[in-house]
Design an enzyme around this catalytic site. Structure first.
Site, mmCIF file in Angstrom:
data_model
loop_
_atom_site.group_PDB
_atom_site.id
_atom_site.type_symbol
_atom_site.label_atom_id
_atom_site.label_comp_id
_atom_site.label_asym_id
_atom_site.label_seq_id
_atom_site.Cartn_x
_atom_site.Cartn_y
_atom_site.Cartn_z
ATOM 1 N N SER A 1 87.777 -0.127 33.515
ATOM 2 C CA SER A 1 88.226 1.258 33.597
ATOM 3 C C SER A 1 89.194 1.670 32.491
ATOM 4 C CB SER A 1 88.864 1.511 34.958
ATOM 5 O OG SER A 1 89.940 0.634 35.154
ATOM 6 N N HIS B 1 83.004 2.039 38.482
ATOM 7 C CA HIS B 1 82.854 3.002 37.380
ATOM 8 C C HIS B 1 81.440 3.019 36.809
ATOM 9 C CE1 HIS B 1 86.979 4.481 36.893
ATOM 10 N NE2 HIS B 1 87.350 3.285 37.305
ATOM 11 N N LYS C 1 84.471 7.791 43.541
ATOM 12 C CA LYS C 1 84.541 8.199 42.136
ATOM 13 C C LYS C 1 83.373 9.146 41.850
ATOM 14 C CE LYS C 1 87.718 4.745 40.650
ATOM 15 N NZ LYS C 1 87.873 3.363 41.078
HETATM 16 C C1 LIG Z 1 88.821 2.666 41.930
HETATM 17 C C2 LIG Z 1 88.364 1.263 41.999
HETATM 18 C C3 LIG Z 1 88.319 0.575 43.210
HETATM 19 C C4 LIG Z 1 88.822 1.200 44.501
HETATM 20 O O1 LIG Z 1 87.943 2.137 45.010
HETATM 21 P P1 LIG Z 1 88.482 3.198 46.084
HETATM 22 O O2 LIG Z 1 87.255 3.692 46.733
HETATM 23 O O3 LIG Z 1 89.218 4.245 45.315
HETATM 24 O O4 LIG Z 1 89.364 2.455 47.010
HETATM 25 C C5 LIG Z 1 87.843 -0.713 43.223
HETATM 26 N N1 LIG Z 1 87.436 -1.310 42.083
HETATM 27 C C6 LIG Z 1 87.468 -0.687 40.885
HETATM 28 C C7 LIG Z 1 86.994 -1.402 39.665
HETATM 29 C C8 LIG Z 1 87.932 0.614 40.800
HETATM 30 O O5 LIG Z 1 87.980 1.229 39.624
#
Ligand SMILES: *Cc1c(COP(=O)(O)O)cnc(C)c1O
Length: 393
Positions: free
Chosen positions: A181, A209, A240
């Protein structure tokens, strides 16, 4: 001295070190522009890649589900909290991902915390990529398995660690983010899957992502590399690109069955709400029928990257829409972000140590399918003025 005085001291220490993060409060829905402190700001830092968080059909699906099923799930999944919407979403996700089965949880973080300790325990070994997300790190800690860290994207190092440490555990698990990310680069999943085969290690990818971004119609990293059947566990988030809330795990049917018996967020925390569940179903239906949002996202990302490069910025090694504007110096990065915010109405978050290594500070831009070319041009022009003012370009 009061018992809680240390809290004040700790906050002051964070502020002194410039690591105290002020929390911005949005007064509008997610979108290309958001209102903060009464001012319309160009939003360049949400993970709402496709604009589904405020898509009319997705909103409507949530409202209708609330009308029919109410707002709360009422219980944990294993007692009385499993609604037919959860089952429908799980079937849809399995099909979308090309996996046998899926389990829906309340978030991506919880999916990692809950799943990793079911896969491995204290007699096992985990090979964890250096830049993995915090939720993977915590999930590995909870599992009590031996942890071996391998270097970012470095397959020689992964093989070296496997040779040296595979014997340290009965079972072994290789675990990696799909898309990283902070840099937007992609894990070499075909090579990882091969090493998993060669050294008898399960392979687990966190596609937070990648969903809605990589692969046909945004099916994610496994689809992107055509690795169906070669990755044991694909974990994802509904928070996301899918635009809602929640997380999930996909794999063979028996794994999903076992998770229903052992995964602690499934057993001990109330289920995802009906509105969110129905909204996620609708978001995936939209992706299945139409890939125009995914295409728009990539097109916008290419436009933004090129525009920034043309005026002299370094946009790093990203292979995805994530666009890091590499500055290097921590103070300059924070100053640039402040200037963009207060003088240009561009909301873009600085990413500094310890989130990224010292000397690699950056502003991370997240273009989306709901930005227009004019919006992106607005951002590029703002970066040009602010960068000149600070002597960065
Ligand atoms: C944002 C993210 C998470 C967490 O996901 P949520 O649904 O926001 O709890 C887990 N792993 C990665 C790589 C992320 O970027």
């Amino acid at each position: 001295m009061g018992k809680m005085d240390w809290v004040r001291e700790e906050i002051e220490e964070l502020k002194r070190a410039g690591r105290y993060i002020p929390i911005r409060v949005l007064q509008s829905a997610q979108g290309a522009w958001v209102k903060i402190d009464g001012v319309e700001m160009l939003n360049m830092c949400s993970n709402n890649y496709l604009g589904l968080a405020n898509h009319p059909e997705v909103r409507k699906a949530a409202i209708e589900a609330i009308e029919e099923f109410g707002v709360g799930a009422g219980a944990v999944r294993s007692i009385a909290g499993t609604n037919e919407l959860h089952i429908k979403l799980e079937e849809k996700l399995a099909e979308f991902k090309g996996m046998e089965a899926s389990l829906v949880l309340q978030g991506g973080l919880l999916a990692n915390l809950g799943t990793i300790p079911v896969l491995v325990g204290k007699e096992d070994v985990v090979f964890s990529e250096e830049l993995n997300h915090a939720s993977i790190i915590d999930g590995v800690r909870l599992s009590k398995a031996k942890k071996v860290i391998y270097r970012h994207i470095d397959m020689e190092d992964l093989e070296k660690q496997l040779k040296e440490h595979r014997k340290d555990g009965k079972k072994a698990l290789i675990i990696t983010d799909g898309v990283f990310s902070m840099d937007g680069d992609i894990a070499p999943l075909p090579e990882i899957a091969e090493l998993g085969e060669k050294y008898d290690a399960m392979v687990y990818v966190d596609d937070a992502h990648g969903e809605g971004v990589l692969g046909s119609h945004g099916r994610g990293i496994v689809d992107h590399f055509h690795l169906h059947g070669k990755v044991d566990v694909e974990m994802g988030t509904l928070s996301k690109a899918i635009g809602v809330m929640g997380g999930f795990v996909s794999g063979i049917e028996e794994l999903i069955d076992l998770l229903k018996q052992r995964c602690r967020p499934f057993l001990f925390s109330s289920a995802l709400n009906p509105g969110d569940t129905a909204a996620a179903i609708k978001a995936i239906e939209i992706l299945e029928r139409d890939d125009s949002l995914v295409k728009k996202l990539w097109d916008n990302a290419a436009f933004l990257k090129k525009g920034l490069q043309d005026i002299g910025y370094d946009t790093g090694q990203s292979k995805t829409p994530i666009t890091p504007v590499m500055i290097g110096d921590e103070k300059k990065t924070v100053e640039l972000s402040k200037l963009l915010y207060s003088e240009e109405r561009v909301f873009a978050s600085p990413i500094v140590y310890p989130t990224v290594p010292l000397g690699t500070a950056r502003i991370r831009l997240m273009p989306s399918a709901v930005h227009t070319k004019d919006d992106l041009k607005y951002a590029i022009d703002a970066f040009e003025r602010a960068g000149r003012k600070l002597g960065i370009i």
